[in-house]
Design a protein around this motif. Structure first.
Motif, PDB file in Angstrom:
ATOM      1  N   VAL A   1     -47.736 -50.095  14.715  1.00 38.13           N
ATOM      2  CA  VAL A   1     -47.624 -48.698  14.287  1.00 38.13           C
ATOM      3  C   VAL A   1     -47.344 -48.613  12.793  1.00 38.13           C
ATOM      4  N   SER A   2     -46.455 -49.444  12.300  1.00 34.65           N
ATOM      5  CA  SER A   2     -46.124 -49.383  10.868  1.00 34.65           C
ATOM      6  C   SER A   2     -47.308 -49.838  10.016  1.00 34.65           C
ATOM      7  N   ARG A   3     -48.024 -50.880  10.442  1.00 36.41           N
ATOM      8  CA  ARG A   3     -49.197 -51.328   9.686  1.00 36.41           C
ATOM      9  C   ARG A   3     -50.298 -50.269   9.720  1.00 36.41           C
ATOM     10  N   LEU A   4     -50.461 -49.618  10.881  1.00 43.62           N
ATOM     11  CA  LEU A   4     -51.466 -48.548  10.995  1.00 43.62           C
ATOM     12  C   LEU A   4     -51.153 -47.401  10.041  1.00 43.62           C
ATOM     13  N   ARG A   5     -49.892 -47.021   9.951  1.00 45.61           N
ATOM     14  CA  ARG A   5     -49.487 -45.923   9.070  1.00 45.61           C
ATOM     15  C   ARG A   5     -49.809 -46.262   7.620  1.00 45.61           C
ATOM     16  N   VAL A   6     -49.460 -47.479   7.198  1.00 42.93           N
ATOM     17  CA  VAL A   6     -49.728 -47.910   5.824  1.00 42.93           C
ATOM     18  C   VAL A   6     -51.230 -47.993   5.567  1.00 42.93           C
ATOM     19  N   LEU A   7     -51.971 -48.544   6.535  1.00 40.72           N
ATOM     20  CA  LEU A   7     -53.417 -48.686   6.400  1.00 40.72           C
ATOM     21  C   LEU A   7     -54.093 -47.316   6.308  1.00 40.72           C
ATOM     22  N   LYS A   8     -53.627 -46.393   7.120  1.00 35.08           N
ATOM     23  CA  LYS A   8     -54.179 -45.033   7.101  1.00 35.08           C
ATOM     24  C   LYS A   8     -53.956 -44.383   5.734  1.00 35.08           C
ATOM     25  N   GLU A   9     -52.754 -44.529   5.180  1.00 35.92           N
ATOM     26  CA  GLU A   9     -52.454 -43.960   3.864  1.00 35.92           C
ATOM     27  C   GLU A   9     -53.356 -44.558   2.790  1.00 35.92           C
ATOM     28  N   LYS A  10     -53.572 -45.876   2.862  1.00 35.99           N
ATOM     29  CA  LYS A  10     -54.420 -46.537   1.873  1.00 35.99           C
ATOM     30  C   LYS A  10     -55.865 -46.048   1.978  1.00 35.99           C
ATOM     31  N   VAL A  11     -56.366 -45.921   3.208  1.00 34.39           N
ATOM     32  CA  VAL A  11     -57.737 -45.435   3.406  1.00 34.39           C
ATOM     33  C   VAL A  11     -57.866 -43.999   2.906  1.00 34.39           C
ATOM     34  N   ASP A  12     -56.859 -43.172   3.190  1.00 31.28           N
ATOM     35  CA  ASP A  12     -56.880 -41.780   2.729  1.00 31.28           C
ATOM     36  C   ASP A  12     -56.862 -41.688   1.198  1.00 31.28           C
ATOM     37  N   GLN A  13     -56.281 -42.683   0.541  1.00 32.72           N
ATOM     38  CA  GLN A  13     -56.239 -42.692  -0.920  1.00 32.72           C
ATOM     39  C   GLN A  13     -57.486 -43.322  -1.530  1.00 32.72           C
ATOM     40  N   GLY A  14     -58.404 -43.760  -0.669  1.00 31.21           N
ATOM     41  CA  GLY A  14     -59.664 -44.307  -1.154  1.00 31.21           C
ATOM     42  C   GLY A  14     -59.686 -45.801  -1.381  1.00 31.21           C
TER      43      GLY A  14
END
Length: 188
Positions: A93-106
């Motif tokens: 869950v924590s890795r998914l949250r970080v990964l999602k933020e990175k993808v959203d930032q491009g």
């Protein structure tokens, strides 16, 4: 001779009605743009929670107008197709949250993540779409089609798919082919 898509859609709706399947508000299903009534000047930040029509698009092997994130994620997952429980096991869950933020930032960070995390991100991408891939106007008709006998079920489902927006057809074709490749890994 090129047939107007609206005339074709009207013929499909009439044929479905003749077979007992009513498609309510079929003419509200928009073929070429985003949902009706939406202001085109709205800007979206990121990938998650962004309508399909507002996402960065790319062309991939004959499929036109596919979301770049979906192509990148599926291409990465195809390289890791032998990962056990690819879509069944959930990532951290924590890795998914970080990964999602990175993808959203491009950021282009999918290739550095574990395959199960990327698969979880694909599931989250579809869950967080503001509008479902299959238009709400067709949900009841698709449900009713599945209650028909085999041959009628198949032909009615195919007719209903003629009412889908072209972008939706491209996305479904691409993603369902990808899922078929994933499932074939377990048949062999």
């Amino acid at each position: 001779m090129k047939v107007d898509r609206n005339i074709l859609r009207l013929a499909v709706v009439q044929h479905l009605r003749d077979n007992g399947i009513k498609v309510k508000q079929w003419n509200r299903i928009n073929c070429n743009r985003g949902p009706p009534g939406r202001d085109k000047k709205i800007t979206y930040n990121g990938v998650f929670g962004t309508p399909l029509h507002a996402l960065p698009l790319c062309t991939h092997l004959g499929h036109a107008s596919l979301p770049q994130f979906l192509v990148d994620a599926c291409s990465y997952l195809e390289k890791h197709i032998d990962t056990e429980g690819l879509f069944r096991k959930s990532g951290s869950v924590s890795r998914l949250r970080v990964l999602k933020e990175k993808v959203d930032q491009g950021e282009k960070c999918l290739t550095l993540a574990p395959p199960c995390d990327v698969a979880g991100l694909v599931k989250q991408f579809f869950r967080e779409l503001p509008e479902p891939v299959l238009p709400v106007e067709l949900h009841e008709a698709f449900f009713r089609a599945q209650q028909l006998q085999n041959n009628e079920k198949i032909s009615t489902t195919l007719l209903l798919s003629c009412l889908l927006p072209e972008k939706t057809i491209d996305i479904l074709h691409y993603f369902l082919n990808f899922l078929q490749n994933v499932s074939l890994r377990f048949v062999l």
